[in-house]
Design a protein around this motif. Structure first.
Motif, PDB file in Angstrom:
ATOM      1  N   VAL A   1       0.984  -1.007  -0.182  1.00 35.99           N
ATOM      2  CA  VAL A   1       0.031   0.157   0.050  1.00 35.99           C
ATOM      3  C   VAL A   1       0.954   1.177   0.134  1.00 35.99           C
ATOM      4  CG1 VAL A   1      -1.737   1.462   1.168  1.00 35.99           C
ATOM      5  CG2 VAL A   1      -1.757  -1.247   1.169  1.00 35.99           C
ATOM      6  N   PHE A   2       0.742   2.027  -0.859  1.00 36.81           N
ATOM      7  CA  PHE A   2       1.364   3.209  -0.921  1.00 36.81           C
ATOM      8  C   PHE A   2       0.562   4.584  -0.884  1.00 36.81           C
ATOM      9  CE2 PHE A   2       4.025   0.057  -2.713  1.00 36.81           C
ATOM     10  CZ  PHE A   2       5.239   0.277  -2.207  1.00 36.81           C
ATOM     11  N   THR A   3       0.904   5.771  -0.848  1.00 36.12           N
ATOM     12  CA  THR A   3       0.304   6.975  -0.690  1.00 36.12           C
ATOM     13  C   THR A   3       0.124   7.906  -2.018  1.00 36.12           C
ATOM     14  OG1 THR A   3       1.158   6.928   1.441  1.00 36.12           O
ATOM     15  CG2 THR A   3       0.046   8.919   0.702  1.00 36.12           C
ATOM     16  N   ALA A   4      -1.056   8.125  -2.353  1.00 36.13           N
ATOM     17  CA  ALA A   4      -1.106   8.727  -3.661  1.00 36.13           C
ATOM     18  C   ALA A   4      -0.903  10.377  -3.400  1.00 36.13           C
ATOM     19  CB  ALA A   4      -2.665   8.615  -4.096  1.00 36.13           C
ATOM     20  N   SER A   5      -0.808  11.058  -4.531  1.00 32.38           N
ATOM     21  CA  SER A   5      -0.329  12.414  -4.523  1.00 32.38           C
ATOM     22  C   SER A   5      -1.327  13.193  -3.589  1.00 32.38           C
ATOM     23  CB  SER A   5      -0.073  13.116  -5.711  1.00 32.38           C
ATOM     24  OG  SER A   5      -1.240  13.011  -6.499  1.00 32.38           O
ATOM     25  N   ASP A   6      -2.590  12.876  -3.587  1.00 33.09           N
ATOM     26  CA  ASP A   6      -3.474  13.621  -2.568  1.00 33.09           C
ATOM     27  C   ASP A   6      -3.631  13.123  -1.281  1.00 33.09           C
ATOM     28  OD1 ASP A   6      -4.787  11.209  -2.958  1.00 33.09           O
ATOM     29  OD2 ASP A   6      -6.758  12.108  -3.809  1.00 33.09           O
ATOM     30  N   GLY A   7      -2.658  12.357  -1.073  1.00 28.17           N
ATOM     31  CA  GLY A   7      -2.730  11.645   0.487  1.00 28.17           C
ATOM     32  C   GLY A   7      -3.460  10.377   0.620  1.00 28.17           C
ATOM     33  N   GLN A   8      -4.318   9.878  -0.284  1.00 30.09           N
ATOM     34  CA  GLN A   8      -5.054   8.588  -0.102  1.00 30.09           C
ATOM     35  C   GLN A   8      -4.107   7.426  -0.344  1.00 30.09           C
ATOM     36  OE1 GLN A   8      -8.217   7.405  -2.701  1.00 30.09           O
ATOM     37  NE2 GLN A   8      -7.651   9.207  -4.165  1.00 30.09           N
ATOM     38  N   SER A   9      -4.642   6.287   0.394  1.00 29.20           N
ATOM     39  CA  SER A   9      -3.932   5.020   0.243  1.00 29.20           C
ATOM     40  C   SER A   9      -4.199   4.335  -1.202  1.00 29.20           C
ATOM     41  CB  SER A   9      -4.203   4.186   1.184  1.00 29.20           C
ATOM     42  OG  SER A   9      -3.548   4.831   2.473  1.00 29.20           O
ATOM     43  N   MET A  10      -3.373   3.891  -1.798  1.00 27.14           N
ATOM     44  CA  MET A  10      -3.434   3.115  -3.124  1.00 27.14           C
ATOM     45  C   MET A  10      -3.001   1.664  -2.854  1.00 27.14           C
ATOM     46  SD  MET A  10      -3.144   5.470  -6.346  1.00 27.14           S
ATOM     47  CE  MET A  10      -4.077   4.505  -7.239  1.00 27.14           C
ATOM     48  N   SER A  11      -3.693   0.830  -3.005  1.00 26.78           N
ATOM     49  CA  SER A  11      -3.233  -0.732  -2.891  1.00 26.78           C
ATOM     50  C   SER A  11      -2.706  -1.433  -4.107  1.00 26.78           C
ATOM     51  CB  SER A  11      -4.291  -1.685  -2.111  1.00 26.78           C
ATOM     52  OG  SER A  11      -4.082  -2.790  -2.749  1.00 26.78           O
ATOM     53  N   LEU A  12      -1.582  -1.786  -4.354  1.00 22.18           N
ATOM     54  CA  LEU A  12      -1.052  -2.413  -5.647  1.00 22.18           C
ATOM     55  C   LEU A  12      -1.946  -3.549  -6.026  1.00 22.18           C
ATOM     56  CD1 LEU A  12       2.754  -2.044  -5.897  1.00 22.18           C
ATOM     57  CD2 LEU A  12       1.054  -0.740  -7.083  1.00 22.18           C
ATOM     58  N   HIS A  13      -2.333  -4.503  -4.799  1.00 26.97           N
ATOM     59  CA  HIS A  13      -3.304  -5.371  -4.972  1.00 26.97           C
ATOM     60  C   HIS A  13      -4.535  -5.175  -5.595  1.00 26.97           C
ATOM     61  CE1 HIS A  13      -4.779  -9.478  -3.852  1.00 26.97           C
ATOM     62  NE2 HIS A  13      -5.938  -8.838  -3.778  1.00 26.97           N
ATOM     63  N   ALA A  14      -5.097  -4.095  -5.107  1.00 21.94           N
ATOM     64  CA  ALA A  14      -6.337  -3.716  -5.724  1.00 21.94           C
ATOM     65  C   ALA A  14      -6.311  -3.245  -7.148  1.00 21.94           C
ATOM     66  CB  ALA A  14      -7.033  -2.696  -4.741  1.00 21.94           C
ATOM     67  N   MET A  15      -5.198  -2.623  -7.295  1.00 24.91           N
ATOM     68  CA  MET A  15      -5.081  -2.070  -8.581  1.00 24.91           C
ATOM     69  C   MET A  15      -4.809  -3.102  -9.594  1.00 24.91           C
ATOM     70  SD  MET A  15      -2.543   1.167  -7.762  1.00 24.91           S
ATOM     71  CE  MET A  15      -2.318   1.856  -9.501  1.00 24.91           C
ATOM     72  N   TRP A  16      -4.043  -4.080  -9.162  1.00 20.86           N
ATOM     73  CA  TRP A  16      -3.715  -5.016  -9.922  1.00 20.86           C
ATOM     74  C   TRP A  16      -5.046  -6.183 -10.598  1.00 20.86           C
ATOM     75  CZ3 TRP A  16      -0.497  -6.009 -13.804  1.00 20.86           C
ATOM     76  CH2 TRP A  16      -0.141  -7.486 -14.678  1.00 20.86           C
ATOM     77  N   ASN A  17      -5.690  -5.953  -9.376  1.00 24.22           N
ATOM     78  CA  ASN A  17      -6.843  -6.902  -9.624  1.00 24.22           C
ATOM     79  C   ASN A  17      -8.064  -5.954 -10.513  1.00 24.22           C
ATOM     80  OD1 ASN A  17      -8.982  -9.062  -8.704  1.00 24.22           O
ATOM     81  ND2 ASN A  17     -10.130  -7.461  -7.590  1.00 24.22           N
ATOM     82  N   ARG A  18      -7.787  -4.669 -10.343  1.00 25.74           N
ATOM     83  CA  ARG A  18      -8.941  -3.779 -11.321  1.00 25.74           C
ATOM     84  C   ARG A  18      -8.469  -3.989 -12.613  1.00 25.74           C
ATOM     85  NH1 ARG A  18     -13.058  -0.004 -10.808  1.00 25.74           N
ATOM     86  NH2 ARG A  18     -13.521   0.096 -13.083  1.00 25.74           N
ATOM     87  N   ARG A  19      -6.903  -4.033 -12.684  1.00 28.23           N
ATOM     88  CA  ARG A  19      -6.444  -4.246 -14.079  1.00 28.23           C
ATOM     89  C   ARG A  19      -6.874  -5.324 -14.937  1.00 28.23           C
ATOM     90  NH1 ARG A  19      -3.863  -6.886 -17.963  1.00 28.23           N
ATOM     91  NH2 ARG A  19      -2.986  -5.428 -19.426  1.00 28.23           N
TER      92      ARG A  19
END
Ligand SMILES: Cc1ncc(COP(=O)(O)O)c(C=O)c1O
Length: 400
Positions: free
Chosen positions: A257-275
């Motif tokens: 989990v990393f932090t987006a430029s606006d401060g919200q959390s982004m999960s690579l797992h969730a992103m890959w799942n979405r992709r």
């Protein structure tokens, strides 16, 4: 008129295998009486194990009956296959959650597609020499890459430069083309560096099945902290002879989990799942059913038999090069032998020399990066008889 992705103009021509084919075709035409031995192929040649083949047939039969017919499957892969991969990890002493595993059609697609998860202004470290897909897929989407040098001095195992920041780090171990394999302490240094830099490691373990020393890590998750910084790509291509059947898997831990430029959390797992859910409709059920069998005790035994066959070829090549006093890397935990071209030749000169003098075809190291230009790759995927004959010719040509 469409505006095109002009990053494609920045790609170097991928002429390696085309040029090899071109030069060998000319030679064969001029010397039809001199048969070639091909030790350049990066493709397996042994047939699928019998229980794996049986599972493949079972999958086909299930398609013939309304009660067992399968249409679209889960984009992430069938539970049967994901559980089989998780159990395989467990058998190696590594804990990977079944639902962190995404089944795919191979590691090439996934290592190429993963660039979509990242923005374009990252510091991306890529070893040189290495499997060319990492560099090309980054260039295609407009990214710049920073090469990390592999050479004889570091035994083709580059280590991090603590003064340099990185955001994304590619590691291939055991490495294609050099055959070099990181030990646990070395990988730990990379993991600690990634955690310190809040970087992601993209770890390609396509050749993990060739590792024969249990002390060497076949997965980056054998290293403490890796779940917080690493995605792992793996493949049944070389492990189980699936280069034509097509199946691989990618592990994206939920801890990434990393932090987006606006401060919200982004999960690579969730992103890959979405992709994957958006752009991939899953690996065929028939193939996944056979892939699950690969990880059964019978399947593993069958795959090992084939791996032992290739490893015997690799040993023969390694012994011959040692006897001839030619410096080489790999060949132990890898199907690849990476040797220094004799007499200061560059890799294409070495290619022509071996073709003309002893009719052995290999792969010039220049095709894998600037630092490969004085090296040459041989593979152990040929037959034992051909490998034996090729090594006899090496001795004849290069013996003192
Ligand atoms: C390092 C490496 N990763 C990935 C792949 C591709 O694997 P797959 O057949 O699963 O797409 C290869 C194939 O040669 C490879 O050498």
């Amino acid at each position: 008129m469409p505006k095109l992705n002009e990053n494609y103009l920045k790609l170097k021509d991928s002429y390696l295998f085309a040029e090899i084919a071109h030069r060998t075709a000319i030679y064969t035409k001029e010397h039809p009486d001199k048969p070639l031995i091909r030790l350049g192929i990066g493709d397996v040649t042994r047939p699928l194990g019998s229980s794996i083949l049986k599972a493949l047939h079972e999958g086909v039969e299930e398609m013939a009956d309304t009660a067992t017919f399968k249409g679209y499957g889960p984009e992430q892969g069938y539970t049967e296959t994901r559980d089989a991969v998780a159990a395989y990890y467990k058998s190696k002493g590594v804990d990977v959650d079944s639902d962190d595993i995404f089944i795919s059609d191979g590691a090439k697609s996934d290592t190429g597609n993963v660039t979509e998860l990242f923005a374009h202004n990252n510091v991306i470290l890529i070893p040189d020499p290495v499997y060319p897909v990492y560099v090309d897929s980054n260039i295609m989407c407009g990214n710049q890459v920073t090469y990390i040098k592999g050479d004889a001095e570091n035994e083709f195992l580059p280590m991090p430069d603590e003064r340099q920041h990185a955001d994304i780090i590619y590691i291939c171990s055991p490495n294609n083309p050099t055959g070099a394999c990181y030990n646990k302490e070395q990988l730990k240094v990379w993991v600690d560096y990634a955690l310190k830099n809040e970087a992601v490691i993209l770890f390609d373990a396509a050749y993990e099945a060739f590792i024969s020393d249990p002390e060497l890590p076949g997965s980056i998750y054998a290293v403490e902290g890796a779940r917080r910084c690493a995605i792992e790509f793996c493949s049944l291509s070389k492990t189980a002879g699936f280069t034509g059947t097509r199946c691989g898997y990618t592990v994206v831990p939920k801890e990434l989990v990393f932090t987006a430029s606006d401060g919200q959390s982004m999960s690579l797992h969730a992103m890959w799942n979405r992709r994957q859910s958006t752009k991939y409709n899953g690996t065929s059920y028939i193939v996944q059913h056979a892939a699950a069998q690969v990880f059964s005790s019978e399947g593993i035994r069958e795959c090992r038999e084939n791996l032992e066959y290739y490893k015997a070829n690799a040993r023969l090549m390694a012994d011959t090069l040692s006897e001839l006093g030619i410096r080489f890397f790999g060949g132990v935990h890898s199907p690849y032998i990476w040797f220094e071209c004799p007499d200061g030749m560059d890799s294409w000169e070495c290619f022509d020399y071996l073709l003309e003098e002893i009719q052995v075809v290999g792969t010039p190291g220049a095709g894998f990066g600037e630092n490969g230009k004085n090296y040459f790759r041989l593979t152990s995927f040929g037959t034992y008889e051909n490998t034996q004959e090729a090594m006899k010719r090496f001795k004849r040509l290069l013996g003192k």
